[in-house]
Design a protein around this motif. Structure first.
Motif, PDB file in Angstrom:
ATOM      1  N   GLN A  83       0.821  -1.207   0.000  1.00 26.34           N
ATOM      2  CA  GLN A  83       0.000   0.000   0.000  1.00 26.34           C
ATOM      3  C   GLN A  83       0.860   1.264   0.000  1.00 26.34           C
ATOM      4  O   GLN A  83       0.596   2.218  -0.745  1.00 26.34           O
ATOM      5  CB  GLN A  83      -0.924   0.017   1.214  1.00 26.34           C
ATOM      6  N   LEU A  84       1.907   1.251   0.833  1.00 21.39           N
ATOM      7  CA  LEU A  84       2.758   2.436   0.915  1.00 21.39           C
ATOM      8  C   LEU A  84       3.504   2.672  -0.394  1.00 21.39           C
ATOM      9  O   LEU A  84       3.632   3.824  -0.856  1.00 21.39           O
ATOM     10  CB  LEU A  84       3.751   2.283   2.067  1.00 21.39           C
ATOM     11  N   LYS A  85       3.987   1.615  -1.000  1.00 20.34           N
ATOM     12  CA  LYS A  85       4.703   1.758  -2.265  1.00 20.34           C
ATOM     13  C   LYS A  85       3.790   2.368  -3.327  1.00 20.34           C
ATOM     14  O   LYS A  85       4.216   3.252  -4.087  1.00 20.34           O
ATOM     15  CB  LYS A  85       5.205   0.389  -2.721  1.00 20.34           C
ATOM     16  N   ASN A 103      13.402   3.256  -8.078  1.00 22.91           N
ATOM     17  CA  ASN A 103      12.542   2.162  -7.618  1.00 22.91           C
ATOM     18  C   ASN A 103      13.195   1.380  -6.485  1.00 22.91           C
ATOM     19  O   ASN A 103      12.505   0.905  -5.563  1.00 22.91           O
ATOM     20  CB  ASN A 103      12.220   1.220  -8.788  1.00 22.91           C
ATOM     21  N   LEU A 104      14.500   1.226  -6.549  1.00 22.46           N
ATOM     22  CA  LEU A 104      15.204   0.507  -5.489  1.00 22.46           C
ATOM     23  C   LEU A 104      15.081   1.242  -4.164  1.00 22.46           C
ATOM     24  O   LEU A 104      14.850   0.620  -3.117  1.00 22.46           O
ATOM     25  CB  LEU A 104      16.680   0.349  -5.879  1.00 22.46           C
ATOM     26  N   LYS A 105      15.185   2.576  -4.207  1.00 23.77           N
ATOM     27  CA  LYS A 105      15.043   3.353  -2.970  1.00 23.77           C
ATOM     28  C   LYS A 105      13.609   3.284  -2.447  1.00 23.77           C
ATOM     29  O   LYS A 105      13.398   3.221  -1.229  1.00 23.77           O
ATOM     30  CB  LYS A 105      15.446   4.814  -3.208  1.00 23.77           C
ATOM     31  N   VAL A 106      12.640   3.320  -3.363  1.00 25.71           N
ATOM     32  CA  VAL A 106      11.240   3.203  -2.932  1.00 25.71           C
ATOM     33  C   VAL A 106      11.023   1.852  -2.234  1.00 25.71           C
ATOM     34  O   VAL A 106      10.293   1.768  -1.238  1.00 25.71           O
ATOM     35  CB  VAL A 106      10.294   3.382  -4.128  1.00 25.71           C
ATOM     36  N   GLU A 107      11.670   0.818  -2.753  1.00 21.57           N
ATOM     37  CA  GLU A 107      11.578  -0.500  -2.107  1.00 21.57           C
ATOM     38  C   GLU A 107      12.156  -0.423  -0.695  1.00 21.57           C
ATOM     39  O   GLU A 107      11.559  -0.947   0.268  1.00 21.57           O
ATOM     40  CB  GLU A 107      12.349  -1.538  -2.923  1.00 21.57           C
ATOM     41  N   ALA A 108      13.288   0.206  -0.542  1.00 20.33           N
ATOM     42  CA  ALA A 108      13.929   0.325   0.770  1.00 20.33           C
ATOM     43  C   ALA A 108      13.068   1.174   1.712  1.00 20.33           C
ATOM     44  O   ALA A 108      12.900   0.842   2.898  1.00 20.33           O
ATOM     45  CB  ALA A 108      15.324   0.950   0.624  1.00 20.33           C
ATOM     46  N   MET A 109      12.487   2.258   1.212  1.00 22.83           N
ATOM     47  CA  MET A 109      11.639   3.127   2.023  1.00 22.83           C
ATOM     48  C   MET A 109      10.397   2.382   2.509  1.00 22.83           C
ATOM     49  O   MET A 109      10.004   2.496   3.677  1.00 22.83           O
ATOM     50  CB  MET A 109      11.235   4.360   1.199  1.00 22.83           C
ATOM     51  N   SER A 110       9.793   1.609   1.627  1.00 26.50           N
ATOM     52  CA  SER A 110       8.607   0.848   2.003  1.00 26.50           C
ATOM     53  C   SER A 110       8.945  -0.239   3.017  1.00 26.50           C
ATOM     54  O   SER A 110       8.190  -0.473   3.970  1.00 26.50           O
ATOM     55  CB  SER A 110       7.984   0.210   0.748  1.00 26.50           C
ATOM     56  N   GLU A 147      -5.162   0.575   6.563  1.00 33.22           N
ATOM     57  CA  GLU A 147      -4.975   1.475   5.432  1.00 33.22           C
ATOM     58  C   GLU A 147      -4.939   2.933   5.877  1.00 33.22           C
ATOM     59  O   GLU A 147      -4.151   3.743   5.346  1.00 33.22           O
ATOM     60  CB  GLU A 147      -6.092   1.251   4.413  1.00 33.22           C
ATOM     61  N   ALA A 148      -5.766   3.292   6.871  1.00 33.02           N
ATOM     62  CA  ALA A 148      -5.777   4.677   7.365  1.00 33.02           C
ATOM     63  C   ALA A 148      -4.471   5.018   8.072  1.00 33.02           C
ATOM     64  O   ALA A 148      -3.912   6.116   7.906  1.00 33.02           O
ATOM     65  CB  ALA A 148      -6.960   4.869   8.319  1.00 33.02           C
ATOM     66  N   LEU A 149      -3.961   4.070   8.869  1.00 30.39           N
ATOM     67  CA  LEU A 149      -2.708   4.316   9.582  1.00 30.39           C
ATOM     68  C   LEU A 149      -1.563   4.502   8.591  1.00 30.39           C
ATOM     69  O   LEU A 149      -0.729   5.422   8.731  1.00 30.39           O
ATOM     70  CB  LEU A 149      -2.419   3.170  10.538  1.00 30.39           C
ATOM     71  N   VAL A 150      -1.500   3.654   7.589  1.00 31.27           N
ATOM     72  CA  VAL A 150      -0.437   3.751   6.584  1.00 31.27           C
ATOM     73  C   VAL A 150      -0.542   5.084   5.850  1.00 31.27           C
ATOM     74  O   VAL A 150       0.462   5.794   5.656  1.00 31.27           O
ATOM     75  CB  VAL A 150      -0.536   2.574   5.587  1.00 31.27           C
TER      76      VAL A 150
END
Length: 259
Positions: free
Chosen positions: A139-141, A155-162, A186-189
Protein backbone atom coordinates in the motif's frame (compact mmCIF):
# COMPACT_ATOMS: atom_id res chain seq x y z
CA UNK A 1 -77.78 -137.40 -17.63
CA UNK A 2 -74.33 -136.52 -16.59
CA UNK A 3 -73.48 -135.53 -20.11
CA UNK A 4 -76.38 -133.03 -20.18
CA UNK A 5 -75.18 -131.45 -16.92
CA UNK A 6 -71.70 -131.09 -18.25
CA UNK A 7 -73.00 -129.36 -21.35
CA UNK A 8 -75.04 -126.95 -19.22
CA UNK A 9 -72.02 -126.13 -17.08
CA UNK A 10 -69.88 -125.57 -20.09
CA UNK A 11 -72.42 -123.14 -21.46
CA UNK A 12 -73.11 -121.38 -18.11
CA UNK A 13 -69.55 -120.83 -17.01
CA UNK A 14 -68.52 -118.68 -19.98
CA UNK A 15 -71.73 -116.69 -19.68
CA UNK A 16 -71.02 -116.04 -16.01
CA UNK A 17 -67.42 -115.20 -16.73
CA UNK A 18 -68.46 -112.81 -19.48
CA UNK A 19 -70.94 -111.21 -17.14
CA UNK A 20 -68.39 -110.94 -14.37
CA UNK A 21 -65.76 -109.72 -16.75
CA UNK A 22 -67.98 -106.96 -18.07
CA UNK A 23 -68.96 -105.90 -14.58
CA UNK A 24 -65.35 -105.95 -13.39
CA UNK A 25 -64.29 -103.78 -16.28
CA UNK A 26 -67.02 -101.28 -15.42
CA UNK A 27 -66.04 -101.34 -11.78
CA UNK A 28 -62.34 -100.82 -12.69
CA UNK A 29 -63.18 -97.79 -14.80
CA UNK A 30 -65.26 -96.36 -11.96
CA UNK A 31 -62.38 -96.86 -9.50
CA UNK A 32 -59.92 -95.16 -11.85
CA UNK A 33 -62.25 -92.18 -12.25
CA UNK A 34 -62.70 -91.85 -8.51
CA UNK A 35 -58.94 -92.02 -7.99
CA UNK A 36 -58.40 -89.14 -10.43
CA UNK A 37 -61.03 -87.06 -8.65
CA UNK A 38 -59.34 -87.78 -5.33
CA UNK A 39 -56.00 -86.58 -6.72
CA UNK A 40 -57.57 -83.32 -7.92
CA UNK A 41 -59.16 -82.74 -4.52
CA UNK A 42 -55.82 -83.41 -2.86
CA UNK A 43 -54.07 -80.94 -5.11
CA UNK A 44 -56.69 -78.28 -4.38
CA UNK A 45 -56.25 -78.88 -0.67
CA UNK A 46 -52.49 -78.48 -0.97
CA UNK A 47 -52.80 -75.14 -2.76
CA UNK A 48 -55.14 -73.82 -0.08
CA UNK A 49 -52.67 -74.73 2.67
CA UNK A 50 -49.37 -73.72 1.01
CA UNK A 51 -48.56 -70.61 -1.10
CA UNK A 52 -48.69 -71.25 -4.80
CA UNK A 53 -45.14 -69.91 -5.29
CA UNK A 54 -42.52 -69.46 -2.62
CA UNK A 55 -40.16 -67.68 -5.01
CA UNK A 56 -41.65 -64.48 -6.45
CA UNK A 57 -40.32 -61.75 -8.69
CA UNK A 58 -38.50 -58.78 -7.12
CA UNK A 59 -36.97 -55.50 -8.21
CA UNK A 60 -33.19 -55.22 -8.06
CA UNK A 61 -31.04 -52.38 -6.71
CA UNK A 62 -30.86 -50.65 -10.09
CA UNK A 63 -34.57 -51.11 -10.84
CA UNK A 64 -34.26 -54.18 -13.04
CA UNK A 65 -36.77 -57.01 -12.62
CA UNK A 66 -35.26 -60.11 -10.99
CA UNK A 67 -36.82 -63.45 -11.97
CA UNK A 68 -37.89 -65.90 -9.26
CA UNK A 69 -35.67 -68.78 -8.30
CA UNK A 70 -36.27 -71.91 -10.38
CA UNK A 71 -35.31 -74.30 -7.58
CA UNK A 72 -36.17 -74.76 -3.96
CA UNK A 73 -33.31 -74.77 -1.49
CA UNK A 74 -34.38 -78.01 0.17
CA UNK A 75 -34.19 -79.78 -3.20
CA UNK A 76 -31.21 -77.90 -4.57
CA UNK A 77 -28.21 -79.65 -5.99
CA UNK A 78 -24.73 -78.72 -4.68
CA UNK A 79 -24.19 -76.50 -7.72
CA UNK A 80 -27.51 -74.76 -7.18
CA UNK A 81 -26.64 -74.20 -3.50
CA UNK A 82 -23.36 -72.56 -4.54
CA UNK A 83 -25.25 -70.31 -6.97
CA UNK A 84 -27.76 -69.45 -4.27
CA UNK A 85 -24.93 -68.55 -1.89
CA UNK A 86 -23.34 -66.27 -4.52
CA UNK A 87 -26.69 -64.61 -5.13
CA UNK A 88 -27.09 -63.96 -1.40
CA UNK A 89 -23.54 -62.54 -1.23
CA UNK A 90 -24.30 -60.28 -4.17
CA UNK A 91 -27.44 -58.94 -2.48
CA UNK A 92 -25.43 -58.25 0.67
CA UNK A 93 -22.78 -56.39 -1.34
CA UNK A 94 -25.45 -54.30 -3.05
CA UNK A 95 -26.86 -53.34 0.34
CA UNK A 96 -23.39 -52.45 1.65
CA UNK A 97 -22.74 -50.35 -1.44
CA UNK A 98 -26.00 -48.50 -0.88
CA UNK A 99 -24.99 -47.73 2.70
CA UNK A 100 -21.51 -46.60 1.59
CA UNK A 101 -23.01 -44.28 -1.03
CA UNK A 102 -25.22 -42.75 1.64
CA UNK A 103 -22.17 -42.23 3.88
CA UNK A 104 -20.22 -40.68 0.98
CA UNK A 105 -23.04 -38.22 0.29
CA UNK A 106 -23.11 -37.29 3.98
CA UNK A 107 -19.33 -36.75 4.01
CA UNK A 108 -19.53 -34.64 0.84
CA UNK A 109 -22.11 -32.40 2.51
CA UNK A 110 -19.88 -32.07 5.60
CA UNK A 111 -16.83 -31.22 3.45
CA UNK A 112 -18.80 -28.56 1.57
CA UNK A 113 -19.92 -27.07 4.88
CA UNK A 114 -16.36 -27.03 6.23
CA UNK A 115 -15.00 -25.47 3.05
CA UNK A 116 -17.65 -22.76 3.24
CA UNK A 117 -16.78 -22.12 6.89
CA UNK A 118 -13.06 -21.98 6.02
CA UNK A 119 -13.74 -19.51 3.22
CA UNK A 120 -15.79 -17.26 5.48
CA UNK A 121 -13.23 -17.52 8.27
CA UNK A 122 -10.36 -16.58 5.96
CA UNK A 123 -12.39 -13.67 4.61
CA UNK A 124 -13.08 -12.13 8.01
CA UNK A 125 -10.09 -13.35 10.04
CA UNK A 126 -7.08 -11.02 10.49
CA UNK A 127 -4.08 -11.52 8.26
CA UNK A 128 -1.02 -13.24 9.61
CA UNK A 129 1.69 -10.79 10.69
CA UNK A 130 3.82 -11.50 7.64
CA UNK A 131 0.83 -11.00 5.35
CA UNK A 132 -0.09 -7.79 7.14
CA UNK A 133 3.41 -6.32 6.74
CA UNK A 134 3.41 -7.26 3.07
CA UNK A 135 0.06 -5.50 2.66
CA UNK A 136 1.45 -2.38 4.41
CA UNK A 137 4.51 -2.24 2.17
CA UNK A 138 2.42 -2.77 -0.96
CA UNK A 139 0.00 0.00 0.00
CA UNK A 140 2.76 2.44 0.92
CA UNK A 141 4.70 1.76 -2.27
CA UNK A 142 1.60 2.50 -4.32
CA UNK A 143 1.03 5.74 -2.40
CA UNK A 144 4.62 6.85 -2.95
CA UNK A 145 4.59 6.07 -6.67
CA UNK A 146 1.48 8.25 -7.04
CA UNK A 147 3.16 11.22 -5.33
CA UNK A 148 5.09 13.65 -7.50
CA UNK A 149 7.63 14.26 -4.70
CA UNK A 150 8.66 10.59 -4.81
CA UNK A 151 9.85 10.78 -8.39
CA UNK A 152 13.29 11.80 -7.26
CA UNK A 153 13.76 8.34 -5.75
CA UNK A 154 14.69 5.27 -7.77
CA UNK A 155 12.54 2.16 -7.62
CA UNK A 156 15.20 0.51 -5.49
CA UNK A 157 15.04 3.35 -2.97
CA UNK A 158 11.24 3.20 -2.93
CA UNK A 159 11.58 -0.50 -2.11
CA UNK A 160 13.93 0.33 0.77
CA UNK A 161 11.64 3.13 2.02
CA UNK A 162 8.61 0.85 2.00
CA UNK A 163 10.50 -1.95 3.77
CA UNK A 164 11.73 0.46 6.47
CA UNK A 165 8.19 1.76 7.03
CA UNK A 166 6.85 -1.82 7.18
CA UNK A 167 9.35 -2.63 9.94
CA UNK A 168 8.29 0.39 11.99
CA UNK A 169 4.63 -0.54 11.54
CA UNK A 170 5.40 -4.05 12.83
CA UNK A 171 7.15 -2.65 15.92
CA UNK A 172 4.29 -0.26 16.63
CA UNK A 173 1.39 -2.73 16.49
CA UNK A 174 3.48 -5.25 18.45
CA UNK A 175 4.18 -2.76 21.26
CA UNK A 176 0.51 -1.75 21.42
CA UNK A 177 -0.84 -5.30 20.88
CA UNK A 178 -3.06 -3.94 18.12
CA UNK A 179 -5.19 -5.98 15.75
CA UNK A 180 -6.31 -3.68 12.97
CA UNK A 181 -8.97 -4.23 10.37
CA UNK A 182 -8.12 -3.63 6.73
CA UNK A 183 -9.64 -0.14 6.79
CA UNK A 184 -7.85 0.78 10.03
CA UNK A 185 -4.55 -0.47 8.65
CA UNK A 186 -4.97 1.48 5.43
CA UNK A 187 -5.78 4.68 7.37
CA UNK A 188 -2.71 4.32 9.58
CA UNK A 189 -0.44 3.75 6.58
CA UNK A 190 -1.94 6.67 4.69
CA UNK A 191 -1.78 9.16 7.58
CA UNK A 192 1.51 8.28 9.28
CA UNK A 193 3.97 6.39 7.08
CA UNK A 194 4.56 8.46 3.89
CA UNK A 195 6.34 11.23 5.82
CA UNK A 196 8.60 8.68 7.49
CA UNK A 197 9.30 7.00 4.13
CA UNK A 198 10.38 10.32 2.56
CA UNK A 199 12.69 10.96 5.50
CA UNK A 200 14.31 7.54 5.07
CA UNK A 201 14.69 8.06 1.31
CA UNK A 202 16.55 11.31 1.88
CA UNK A 203 18.72 9.58 4.48
CA UNK A 204 19.65 6.80 2.04
CA UNK A 205 20.83 9.47 -0.42
CA UNK A 206 23.19 10.72 2.27
CA UNK A 207 24.37 7.33 3.63
CA UNK A 208 24.79 5.36 0.40
CA UNK A 209 27.68 6.24 -1.86
CA UNK A 210 26.91 3.77 -4.67
CA UNK A 211 24.11 1.64 -6.15
CA UNK A 212 25.73 -1.34 -4.43
CA UNK A 213 25.34 0.29 -1.02
CA UNK A 214 21.72 1.16 -1.89
CA UNK A 215 21.07 -2.53 -2.56
CA UNK A 216 22.71 -3.49 0.74
CA UNK A 217 20.51 -0.97 2.59
CA UNK A 218 17.40 -2.34 0.86
CA UNK A 219 18.35 -5.90 1.85
CA UNK A 220 19.00 -4.72 5.41
CA UNK A 221 15.55 -3.16 5.71
CA UNK A 222 14.01 -6.31 4.28
CA UNK A 223 15.81 -8.76 6.55
CA UNK A 224 16.66 -6.50 9.53
CA UNK A 225 20.09 -8.14 9.73
CA UNK A 226 22.74 -5.52 10.59
CA UNK A 227 25.57 -7.92 9.67
CA UNK A 228 24.68 -7.30 6.03
CA UNK A 229 26.05 -3.74 6.24
CA UNK A 230 29.68 -2.75 6.55
CA UNK A 231 30.36 -0.94 9.84
CA UNK A 232 30.82 2.48 8.30
CA UNK A 233 27.65 2.19 6.20
CA UNK A 234 25.64 0.94 9.19
CA UNK A 235 26.85 3.86 11.26
CA UNK A 236 25.97 6.39 8.57
CA UNK A 237 22.52 4.84 8.09
CA UNK A 238 21.77 4.88 11.82
CA UNK A 239 22.70 8.56 11.92
CA UNK A 240 20.22 9.56 9.22
CA UNK A 241 17.38 7.14 10.13
CA UNK A 242 17.14 7.82 13.89
CA UNK A 243 15.66 11.31 13.44
CA UNK A 244 13.05 9.84 11.07
CA UNK A 245 12.12 7.24 13.69
CA UNK A 246 11.89 9.83 16.45
CA UNK A 247 9.50 11.99 14.42
CA UNK A 248 7.37 8.96 13.58
CA UNK A 249 7.14 7.80 17.20
CA UNK A 250 6.04 11.26 18.31
CA UNK A 251 3.26 11.28 15.79
CA UNK A 252 2.20 7.70 16.54
CA UNK A 253 2.00 8.48 20.26
CA UNK A 254 -1.21 10.36 19.46
CA UNK A 255 -2.70 7.45 17.51
CA UNK A 256 -6.03 6.20 18.81
CA UNK A 257 -7.49 3.05 17.34
CA UNK A 258 -11.02 3.76 16.05
CA UNK A 259 -13.74 2.25 18.24
Amino acid sequence: MSTKKNIVLLIAIPVILIALGGGGFVMYNQMQGQHAENLKDLEKFGFTVLPSNTHTESVGELGAKQLPSTFHESKATPTQKVIKGLMDDNEQLIEEQRELRAEIETLKAEIASLENYKSLNEHFAPLSLAEEITAVERQLKKLLLDMPDARRFSNLKVEAMSAAAGHEYKKFIGAKSLILSASEREALVRDYLPEFAFCVGDGIDIAANSPREERLITTFFRQQDSSILPNNLRSDLDTVVKPCQTALYERLSNYDKPI
